[in-house]
Design a protein around this motif. Structure first.
Motif, PDB file in Angstrom:
ATOM      1  N   GLU A 147       0.824  -1.205   0.000  1.00 43.59           N
ATOM      2  CA  GLU A 147       0.000   0.000   0.000  1.00 43.59           C
ATOM      3  C   GLU A 147       0.864   1.264   0.000  1.00 43.59           C
ATOM      4  N   ALA A 148       1.974   1.236   0.709  1.00 44.62           N
ATOM      5  CA  ALA A 148       2.883   2.388   0.728  1.00 44.62           C
ATOM      6  C   ALA A 148       3.487   2.614  -0.663  1.00 44.62           C
ATOM      7  N   GLN A 149       3.833   1.524  -1.346  1.00 48.80           N
ATOM      8  CA  GLN A 149       4.362   1.651  -2.704  1.00 48.80           C
ATOM      9  C   GLN A 149       3.327   2.226  -3.665  1.00 48.80           C
ATOM     10  N   ARG A 150       2.085   1.795  -3.511  1.00 47.62           N
ATOM     11  CA  ARG A 150       1.006   2.331  -4.358  1.00 47.62           C
ATOM     12  C   ARG A 150       0.812   3.815  -4.111  1.00 47.62           C
ATOM     13  N   ALA A 151       0.829   4.221  -2.832  1.00 51.93           N
ATOM     14  CA  ALA A 151       0.644   5.637  -2.476  1.00 51.93           C
ATOM     15  C   ALA A 151       1.773   6.481  -3.053  1.00 51.93           C
ATOM     16  N   MET A 152       2.996   5.995  -3.015  1.00 46.57           N
ATOM     17  CA  MET A 152       4.142   6.747  -3.565  1.00 46.57           C
ATOM     18  C   MET A 152       4.082   6.792  -5.087  1.00 46.57           C
ATOM     19  N   HIS A 153       3.516   5.785  -5.691  1.00 46.91           N
ATOM     20  CA  HIS A 153       3.449   5.715  -7.156  1.00 46.91           C
ATOM     21  C   HIS A 153       2.509   6.784  -7.706  1.00 46.91           C
ATOM     22  N   TYR A 154       1.408   7.035  -7.011  1.00 49.37           N
ATOM     23  CA  TYR A 154       0.431   8.031  -7.477  1.00 49.37           C
ATOM     24  C   TYR A 154       0.841   9.358  -7.020  1.00 49.37           C
TER      25      TYR A 154
END
Length: 154
Positions: A147-154
């Motif tokens: 989830e942290a990776q997804r948040a940083m991606h957007y």
């Protein structure tokens, strides 16, 4: 990064359940003694490592419960899919493994099978079993990281 992808292309079978069920303490690469049509089945990706384990007996390391499907065109030369297979290691490495496996809860688990310079190799993990609560905790950490990776991606 491209080198990593190229290296991963040679992986023919992977034990995904091993990282979930065990904590991998160390890994060691070893050769695999095969009969007749087994290598053809392995190259075709018809191998299952899920229930596999290794055991040291009389100074030799043996691989158990690894399923290699019979080769389609193999007829009478096919092998027993669940037969035990010998792993090729130096005596020094076997002695090191013996010392580590004699500890409580430590076992040998096949992690992946791949081709290296035309020869089938097995990556064996020296593993310690996880308890149920450890598995849940690892799953939570993995979800949070994703989830942290997804948040940083957007």
């Amino acid at each position: 990064m491209a080198k990593h992808k190229q290296k991963d292309q040679n992986v023919l079978a992977r034990n995904r359940k091993a990282n979930h069920d065990y904590t991998i303490l160390d890994t060691i690469e070893c050769g695999l003694v095969l009969k007749g049509t087994e290598i053809k089945s392995i190259r075709a990706g018809r191998m299952n490592l899920k229930d596999g384990f290794a055991r040291i007996e009389k100074g030799e390391v043996w691989l158990y419960n690894v399923h290699i499907s019979p080769f389609k065109e193999g007829n009478i030369f096919n092998h027993d899919p669940l037969r035990q297979r010998k792993l090729l290691l130096k005596q020094r490495e076997i002695n090191k493994l013996t010392k580590q496996v004699t500890q409580d809860g430590v076992t040998l688990v096949p992690l992946k099978v791949y081709i290296k310079r035309g020869v089938a190799k097995v990556l064996i993990g020296i593993a310690k079993g996880k308890k149920q609560h450890d598995k849940r905790q690892a799953l939570k950490e993995k979800t949070m990281k994703r989830e942290a990776q997804r948040a940083m991606h957007y």
